[in-house]
Scaffold this motif. Structure first.
Motif, short mmCIF file in Angstrom:
data_model
loop_
_atom_site.label_atom_id
_atom_site.label_comp_id
_atom_site.label_asym_id
_atom_site.label_seq_id
_atom_site.Cartn_x
_atom_site.Cartn_y
_atom_site.Cartn_z
N ASP A 1 23.49 31.66 35.08
CA ASP A 1 22.26 32.47 35.15
C ASP A 1 22.54 33.96 35.35
OD1 ASP A 1 23.21 32.09 37.63
OD2 ASP A 1 21.43 31.11 38.48
N GLY A 2 23.78 34.36 35.15
CA GLY A 2 24.07 35.78 35.11
C GLY A 2 24.42 36.43 36.44
N GLU A 3 24.69 35.60 37.46
CA GLU A 3 25.04 36.18 38.76
C GLU A 3 26.54 36.43 38.87
OE1 GLU A 3 23.17 37.46 41.27
OE2 GLU A 3 21.74 37.21 39.63
N LEU A 4 26.90 37.49 39.57
CA LEU A 4 28.31 37.85 39.74
C LEU A 4 29.01 36.84 40.66
CD1 LEU A 4 30.56 40.07 39.34
CD2 LEU A 4 29.76 41.03 41.51
N ILE A 5 30.18 36.38 40.24
CA ILE A 5 30.99 35.53 41.12
C ILE A 5 32.30 36.26 41.37
CG2 ILE A 5 31.90 33.21 41.51
CD1 ILE A 5 30.37 32.35 38.97
N ASP A 6 32.62 36.42 42.64
CA ASP A 6 33.87 37.12 42.97
C ASP A 6 35.05 36.17 42.99
OD1 ASP A 6 33.79 39.90 43.35
OD2 ASP A 6 32.35 39.58 44.98
N PHE A 7 36.13 36.57 42.35
CA PHE A 7 37.35 35.78 42.41
C PHE A 7 38.47 36.64 42.96
CE2 PHE A 7 35.07 33.61 38.89
CZ PHE A 7 34.97 32.35 39.48
N GLN A 8 39.09 36.18 44.04
CA GLN A 8 40.17 36.96 44.64
C GLN A 8 41.43 36.90 43.79
OE1 GLN A 8 39.82 39.00 47.26
NE2 GLN A 8 37.68 38.40 47.00
N ASN A 9 41.65 35.75 43.18
CA ASN A 9 42.87 35.57 42.37
C ASN A 9 42.65 34.44 41.36
OD1 ASN A 9 43.01 33.21 43.93
ND2 ASN A 9 44.25 34.28 45.47
N PHE A 10 43.68 34.20 40.56
CA PHE A 10 43.56 33.16 39.53
C PHE A 10 43.39 31.77 40.14
CE2 PHE A 10 45.93 35.61 35.92
CZ PHE A 10 44.80 36.38 35.74
N SER A 11 44.02 31.55 41.30
CA SER A 11 43.87 30.23 41.93
C SER A 11 42.42 29.95 42.27
CB SER A 11 44.71 30.15 43.21
OG SER A 11 46.02 30.50 42.93
N ALA A 12 41.69 31.00 42.67
CA ALA A 12 40.27 30.83 42.99
C ALA A 12 39.49 30.44 41.73
CB ALA A 12 39.72 32.12 43.59
N ILE A 13 39.89 31.02 40.60
CA ILE A 13 39.22 30.66 39.33
C ILE A 13 39.52 29.20 39.00
CG2 ILE A 13 39.05 31.15 36.85
CD1 ILE A 13 39.93 33.99 37.43
N GLU A 14 40.79 28.85 39.15
CA GLU A 14 41.21 27.47 38.87
C GLU A 14 40.38 26.49 39.71
OE1 GLU A 14 45.15 26.47 40.08
OE2 GLU A 14 45.48 25.15 38.36
N LYS A 15 40.19 26.84 40.97
CA LYS A 15 39.44 25.98 41.88
C LYS A 15 37.98 25.88 41.44
CE LYS A 15 39.54 24.57 46.61
NZ LYS A 15 38.77 23.46 46.16
N TYR A 16 37.41 27.02 41.06
CA TYR A 16 36.02 27.06 40.59
C TYR A 16 35.85 26.16 39.37
CZ TYR A 16 31.86 29.10 38.32
OH TYR A 16 30.66 29.30 37.70
N LEU A 17 36.84 26.20 38.46
CA LEU A 17 36.73 25.44 37.22
C LEU A 17 36.77 23.93 37.43
CD1 LEU A 17 38.96 27.54 34.78
CD2 LEU A 17 36.47 27.43 34.87
N GLU A 18 37.35 23.51 38.55
CA GLU A 18 37.42 22.07 38.83
C GLU A 18 36.03 21.42 38.86
OE1 GLU A 18 39.59 21.52 42.44
OE2 GLU A 18 41.46 22.23 41.55
N ASP A 19 35.02 22.22 39.20
CA ASP A 19 33.66 21.67 39.29
C ASP A 19 32.99 21.51 37.93
OD1 ASP A 19 33.99 21.64 41.98
OD2 ASP A 19 33.01 23.57 42.32
N PHE A 20 33.63 22.03 36.89
CA PHE A 20 33.00 21.96 35.56
C PHE A 20 33.87 21.14 34.62
CE2 PHE A 20 31.53 25.79 37.58
CZ PHE A 20 30.17 25.75 37.36
N ASN A 21 33.32 20.04 34.17
CA ASN A 21 34.05 19.17 33.28
C ASN A 21 34.26 19.82 31.92
OD1 ASN A 21 35.16 16.89 32.21
ND2 ASN A 21 33.73 15.57 33.34
#
Lengths: 266, 149
Positions: free
Chosen positions: A104-124
């Motif tokens: 929905d267009g909201e900013l998500i802060d990622f400290q590092n790539f590992s944080a992105i990797e973790k975020y992606l786990e929730d999306f199949n």
């Protein structure tokens, strides 16, 4: 999206980045990529469901690299591509700033790539049910029908390589289709070359494709070439338990397990 | 002599199947002469594009063979190859390319008799399937285009 704009302006003002890669409104109401270098231009940034181009494709382009350190507006598809590129040693954490964007267009802060990797786990990253149906429909045709189907589908291809240009994973400086010693793929757009190109493309993306459909969106003929990479993704999941992009596990075809199963080797 | 003789290209690894095929010969085992062997350092080196090239150059069938799992001279080449084949075979099948014409096998340096069996059975399978004219038509399309400028 306001937070994204605000952050982009801050980053440009403080010179933390030199360019913000994002989406803006193009012609005919269709979004296009924007490369914003001045803080006062951030208002032109947009984000909506039509922003389907995978912006990560620009991270490996020399023309963009020479602008300086980028920040990139990153919805789900772009985040996946970033992690895949990082796992292939194509980008490093300190080389860019990721402005994650929720659906929905909201900013998500990622400290590092590992944080992105973790975020992606929730999306199949699975091929969705409707697409699976199409895959099964094609698979259930007879051999002759499949051959005819793909020959007709690929007959439209005139080898513009827009699919390659749009794909964030197609970053080779010299693509195999441009090699002429040996000439792997005939240059002209005819049936054999088209067939070989699309087989090669799917194989080179097997286990690397992030399922963003940017190739299909970019195709001027609307060829369903993304179903070849979707098949590869589906196979990777079914045959080898592939779960999606990760930083450390290595690419599907450059790794193996000693107990990988098959049923056709005598 | 109108009977169809299949043209088979075999891509084999240097360390196991090529040595195995050698053993077939030194053991004086007779087998079909339809096969043309191409020797590679390792099954891991066999690019999938080579299979497509074989078909477009007129092969009716293909044999791919190398060391059994765990026997690779380079320890892991055949494991990598196995994964690649699983994906490649599925892709070809999906696109309507006849995977019955491609025989994958593991033949060790000690399995001269198995090599003869693999070749003979592949030749028989392909003989029944007939010439791969579907693929040839597509490949010939290129040749006629080039000839006609």
């Amino acid at each position: 999206m306001d937070n994204v704009k605000k952050r982009a302006a801050e980053l440009l003002k403080s010179e933390a980045v030199k360019v913000v890669i994002g989406y803006t409104m193009g012609t005919n109401g269709k979004p296009r990529a924007a490369f914003i270098q001045n803080a006062e231009d951030v208002d032109s940034l947009i984000f909506n469901a039509q922003c389907v181009q995978n912006l990560a494709v620009y991270l490996s382009k020399a023309e963009i690299k020479q602008l300086g350190k980028p920040a990139i507006v990153a919805p789900l598809n772009v985040l996946r591509a970033i992690i895949q590129l990082a796992s292939e040693m194509q980008i490093q954490e300190n080389e860019l700033i990721v402005l994650g964007v929720s659906p929905d267009g909201e900013l998500i802060d990622f400290q590092n790539f590992s944080a992105i990797e973790k975020y992606l786990e929730d999306f199949n990253m699975e091929v969705d049910a409707k697409e699976k149906e199409t895959l099964e429909k094609i698979s259930s045709m007879s051999l002759e029908e499949r051959w005819k189907f793909w020959n007709e589908e690929l007959a439209e291809c005139f080898k513009c390589y827009a699919c390659r240009a749009a794909c964030p994973m197609c970053y080779c400086h010299k693509c195999a289709v441009e090699q002429n010693k040996p000439q792997w793929i005939p240059v002209a757009a005819h049936r054999l070359g088209n067939l070989e190109w699309h087989i090669m493309r799917a194989m080179h993306l097997a286990g690397r494709c992030v399922n963003c459909d940017a190739c299909h969106e970019a195709c001027p003929k609307g060829i369903n070439l993304n179903f070849l990479t979707k098949l590869m993704l589906n196979d990777a999941q079914e045959e080898f338990g592939y779960t999606g992009v990760t930083l450390k596990e290595g690419n599907l075809l450059s790794t193996f397990k000693t107990n990988d199963q098959e049923n056709f080797i005598q | 002599m109108n009977e169809f003789e299949p043209k088979i290209v075999a891509f084999v690894c240097n360390w196991c199947t090529y040595a195995g095929a050698d053993l077939t010969g030194t053991s004086r085992i007779k087998y079909a002469t339809n096969v043309k062997i191409v020797r590679f350092p390792c099954t891991g080196r066999i690019d999938f594009m080579l299979l497509l090239k074989a078909f477009s150059e007129g092969a009716d069938g293909i044999i791919i063979s190398g060391c059994h799992p765990n026997d690779c001279h380079y320890t892991s080449g055949n494991f990598h190859a196995r994964r690649r084949w699983v994906m490649f075979r599925s892709l070809l099948d999906f696109m309507g390319i006849d995977v019955r014409r491609i025989q994958f096998s593991w033949v060790s340096a000690a399995e001269g008799a198995k090599w003869a069996e693999i070749v003979n059975s592949t030749v028989e399978t392909v003989r029944e399937l007939g010439p791969y004219s579907d693929y040839q038509k597509v490949a010939d399309f290129l040749k006629t285009e080039v000839e006609n400028g």
